[in-house]
Design a protein around this motif. Structure first.
Motif, PDB file in Angstrom:
ATOM      1  N   SER A  11     -16.645   2.360  -2.685  1.00 52.26           N
ATOM      2  CA  SER A  11     -16.434   1.137  -1.916  1.00 52.26           C
ATOM      3  C   SER A  11     -15.956   1.489  -0.544  1.00 52.26           C
ATOM      4  N   GLY A  12     -16.328   0.659   0.454  1.00 50.60           N
ATOM      5  CA  GLY A  12     -15.853   0.862   1.816  1.00 50.60           C
ATOM      6  C   GLY A  12     -16.724   1.809   2.579  1.00 50.60           C
ATOM      7  N   SER A  73      -9.121  -1.971  -6.083  1.00 53.56           N
ATOM      8  CA  SER A  73      -9.423  -2.042  -4.651  1.00 53.56           C
ATOM      9  C   SER A  73      -9.755  -3.489  -4.308  1.00 53.56           C
ATOM     10  N   VAL A  74      -9.165  -4.003  -3.241  1.00 48.20           N
ATOM     11  CA  VAL A  74      -9.376  -5.393  -2.827  1.00 48.20           C
ATOM     12  C   VAL A  74      -9.840  -5.397  -1.377  1.00 48.20           C
ATOM     13  N   TYR A  75     -10.917  -6.119  -1.111  1.00 44.79           N
ATOM     14  CA  TYR A  75     -11.443  -6.176   0.256  1.00 44.79           C
ATOM     15  C   TYR A  75     -12.428  -7.332   0.367  1.00 44.79           C
ATOM     16  N   LEU A 143      -9.333  -2.153   3.602  1.00 44.84           N
ATOM     17  CA  LEU A 143      -9.498  -1.996   2.157  1.00 44.84           C
ATOM     18  C   LEU A 143      -8.143  -1.646   1.566  1.00 44.84           C
ATOM     19  N   LEU A 144      -7.653  -2.480   0.646  1.00 42.80           N
ATOM     20  CA  LEU A 144      -6.332  -2.301   0.040  1.00 42.80           C
ATOM     21  C   LEU A 144      -6.483  -1.811  -1.401  1.00 42.80           C
ATOM     22  N   ILE A 145      -5.661  -0.847  -1.783  1.00 41.69           N
ATOM     23  CA  ILE A 145      -5.658  -0.327  -3.150  1.00 41.69           C
ATOM     24  C   ILE A 145      -4.256  -0.511  -3.727  1.00 41.69           C
ATOM     25  N   LEU A 154      -1.863   0.839  -0.716  1.00 45.31           N
ATOM     26  CA  LEU A 154      -2.456   1.691   0.320  1.00 45.31           C
ATOM     27  C   LEU A 154      -3.475   0.879   1.111  1.00 45.31           C
ATOM     28  N   SER A 155      -3.406   0.987   2.428  1.00 41.38           N
ATOM     29  CA  SER A 155      -4.332   0.280   3.310  1.00 41.38           C
ATOM     30  C   SER A 155      -5.171   1.298   4.064  1.00 41.38           C
TER      31      SER A 155
END
Length: 528
Positions: A11-12, A73-75, A143-145, A154-155
Motif C-alpha cells: 500500500s502507498g 494501515s489507514v489512508y 499513510l497511518l499505521i 506511524l505516519s
C-alpha cells in the motif's frame, strides 16, 4: 471501506524521507485524544470519524511469529496512489536486519523500541500519540499505521495527487527572461524559490488554517532585508486569522488588508518566481498556500503596480520608456471618458475649432447625452470583456474581438453612439490592458464611473474634486502600516531610481533593494 489481508500488504507510494508537513504550528486547540494500546479501540474511533467515506481504506495485516500480532494501515485511496512499494514492509526488513538479527521475527516491543529511538529506516516515519493528529494526517494524504499493544501510530508521507507541471506563466508573459511559473503544489513552489535564494537567511514559517479546510499556509522573508516592524505587524494579523477557513491566498489578502472597502489593492500577486525573489530581496514578505498557484507579496505599494519583471531584463532606456507608457496608460484608462464628457458638455471652447466641428458632426443625430452614451458603451465593453474571460480560451478572444467590432459598428449605424465615443471607449480599454498588474486594472474599471458622473454633473470642476478625493484616499491608505504612496509620499529621493525612471542596474543592484543596509554602486564606486 475495509480491506483485510494477512502478512504485510502492499500500500502507498514512495515518498521523500523526513519531509513531513506536520509541526507544532499545525496543532489546533482541540483536546488531545490519547491513542489506546488496543488496536480495535482505535479502529472503532477512526471508523466512526470516517464513516460514510467510501475512499477511506482500513487495510489489516499481521506480522511477527506465526503472524500473531495485528496492525492496520489507514489512508485515503484518493490521496495515496497505489503502488508496489510498501512502507511498513521496508521498515520491518530494516528493523529485522539491524536490531534483531537475520532470520528473527519482529515483536511489538521491537517496533516500539526501534521507532521511538529513531532507528534507521529506509522510509522515515513520524511517531504520533494523538488520535486527533492521526485524523489530520490521514486527511493530509499520509499513510497511518496503528499496532496492537502500542499506544502510538506511524505516519508516512505517501500522498500522490496529480498537479500541473511547471510551465510558462499565462497572466505574466514576457518576451525576455525566465519562463517558469508557480503551480498548485506548495512544495514545488517553495523549491523553486529555494533554488533562486541559496541562503539560510531566507526564512519560511508554516501555519495551518482552522475549520474544515486545514489549508497549509507558508510565509517567507529574508531575515536581514525585511523591515522588523512590518514583519511584526504581519505576524500579528496572520495570527488573528489562522483559525478561519482559508481556501486560497486571496482569502489572506482580504483578511489582513488595511482598508477593506478601498478599490486599490494593498498587496501584489505574481505567478513568477523571479518576481517573488526580487520582492524578497526588496524586503517583502511572500505568502503561499497549498492549492494556489499565485504568490502574495506584502506590503504592496502604489508605484510597484506599474513594474514588471521584464523591466530589469531590458536596457535602461527601453525599460524607462515602457514604464512611462504604463503611467500614461493608467491616466488614459482612468480619465479619458470623463475628459470627453466634460469637454463636450461643459467646455467645448477648450476643443480646437476644427476638432470641435468634427465632434459636432459625428454627434449629429445621437439621441443620448454624452454621459449616457459613454455609460452605455462602457457597459457593453465591460460585458464583452467579462464574457471573453469566462468563455473557453479558444473562443473567448475571438468572441471579444468580433463582439466589439459588431456592436461598435451596429451602435454607430443605429445612431446610438458616435464614432468618437467608440474610439474613446476602445482607447480606454486598450490602456487598461497595458498595466501589468491585473488587480490595479480592476480598480480602474471601478474608479472610472465616479469620475464620469462627476464630469457629467460639474464638468472639469467636478473631475478636479473627484481626483482630489482620490488623491487624499491613496495618501491616507496604508499597506501593513506602510504609507501606500511610498516613495512619493513620504518622498524618498534614493528610492525614486525605480519609480518613474528605471536606473541602470549598477545603481539598482543594491538600491533600492536592501537600501537600508547597502550603498548603491555607480561606475564601480560607492555613491553617497
Amino acid at each position: 471501506m475495509t480491506n483485510s489481508t494477512s502478512g504485510v500488504s502492499q500500500s502507498g507510494t514512495a515518498g521523500s524521507s523526513g519531509t513531513m508537513a506536520m509541526n507544532n504550528n499545525n496543532t489546533t486547540n482541540t483536546p488531545k485524544i490519547i491513542i489506546s494500546e488496543q488496536l480495535q479501540d482505535n479502529l472503532d474511533a477512526l471508523e466512526t470519524t470516517f464513516s460514510k467515506s467510501t475512499d477511506i481504506v482500513f487495510r489489516h495485516w499481521n506480522y511477527g511469529p506465526e503472524l500473531k500480532y495485528a496492525a492496520c494501515s489507514v489512508y485515503y485511496e484518493s490521496l495515496v496512489q497505489e503502488d508496489t512499494v510498501n512502507y511498513m514492509k521496508i521498515s520491518l526488513q530494516d528493523l529485522a536486519t539491524h536490531e534483531i538479527g537475520p532470520g528473527m521475527d519482529v515483536t511489538p516491543q521491537d517496533i516500539r523500541s526501534f521507532f521511538e529511538h529513531d532507528g534507521v529506516s529506509a522510509k522515515k516515519a513520524v511517531v504520533i500519540n494523538d488520535l486527533q493528529l492521526v485524523v489530520d494526517e490521514i486527511s493530509n494524504g499520509r499513510l497511518l499505521i496503528l499496532f496492537d499493544q502500542w499506544d502510538k501510530a506511524l505516519s508516512f508521507k505517501a500522498e500522490s495527487v496529480e498537479t500541473r507541471q511547471v510551465n510558462e506563466s499565462v497572466n505574466e508573459s514576457v518576451v525576455q527572461g525566465p519562463r517558469e511559473s508557480t503551480v498548485e503544489n506548495l512544495q514545488k513552489n517553495l523549491g523553486l524559490l529555494r533554488l533562486r535564494l541559496k541562503t539560510p537567511k531566507f526564512k519560511l514559517e508554516r501555519i495551518t488554517s482552522g475549520g474544515e479546510t486545514k489549508t497549509t499556509v507558508v510565509y517567507g522573508y529574508i531575515d536581514d532585508a525585511v523591515d522588523a516592524e512590518v514583519l511584526a505587524e504581519f505576524k500579528k494579523r496572520i495570527e488573528q486569522i489562522k483559525e478561519l477557513e482559508i481556501l486560497e491566498t486571496s482569502y489572506i489578502e482580504q483578511l489582513i488588508e488595511d482598508s477593506t472597502y478601498s478599490p486599490f489593492p494593498q498587496y501584489r500577486y505574481t505567478e513568477r518566481t523571479d518576481m517573488a525573489v526580487a520582492g524578497l530581496l526588496a524586503g517583502k514578505i511572500v505568502v503561499l498556500s497549498q492549492g494556489t498557484g499565485g504568490i502574495l507579496l506584502c506590503p504592496g505599494l502604489f508605484t510597484e503596480f506599474f513594474q514588471s519583471s521584464e523591466d530589469y531584463y531590458q536596457r535602461t532606456l527601453i525599460a524607462t520608456l515602457v514604464r512611462w507608457l504604463r503611467i500614461v496608460a493608467f491616466l488614459i484608462a482612468l480619465t479619458l471618458p470623463s475628459i470627453y464628457i466634460a469637454l463636450s458638455t461643459f467646455h467645448p471652447e477648450l476643443i480646437p475649432t476644427v476638432l470641435l466641428l468634427a465632434v459636432l458632426n459625428a454627434r449629429e443625430g445621437i439621441p443620448l447625452p454624452a454621459f449616457f452614451e459613454a455609460l452605455l458603451m462602457e457597459f457593453f465593453f465591460e460585458l464583452m470583456r467579462e464574457a471573453g474571460v469566462r468563455l473557453p480560451r479558444p473562443v473567448g478572444s475571438a468572441v471579444s474581438i468580433v463582439g466589439a467590432l459588431v456592436i461598435g459598428d451596429a451602435a454607430i449605424s443605429a445612431g446610438i453612439a458616435s464614432p468618437i465615443m467608440v474610439i474613446v471607449v476602445a482607447l480606454t480599454g486598450i490602456a487598461s490592458f497595458s498595466i501589468p498588474q491585473y488587480n490595479i486594472a480592476i480598480a480602474l474599471r471601478i474608479l472610472r464611473f465616479p469620475l464620469m458622473i462627476s464630469a457629467a454633473l460639474l464638468g472639469g470642476f467636478g473631475m478636479m474634486i473627484c481626483l482630489l478625493f482620490l488623491l487624499l484616499h491613496v495618501s491616507k491608505l496604508r499597506s501593513l502600516g506602510m504609507p501606500y504612496m511610498t516613495p512619493l509620499a513620504p518622498f524618498r529621493l534614493k528610492e525614486m531610481r525605480d519609480v518613474i525612471l528605471r536606473a541602470p542596474l549598477k545603481t539598482l543592484l543594491r538600491s533600492p533593494r536592501n537600501h537600508h543596509k547597502h550603498k548603491p554602486l555607480y561606475n564601480g564606486k560607492n555613491e553617497e
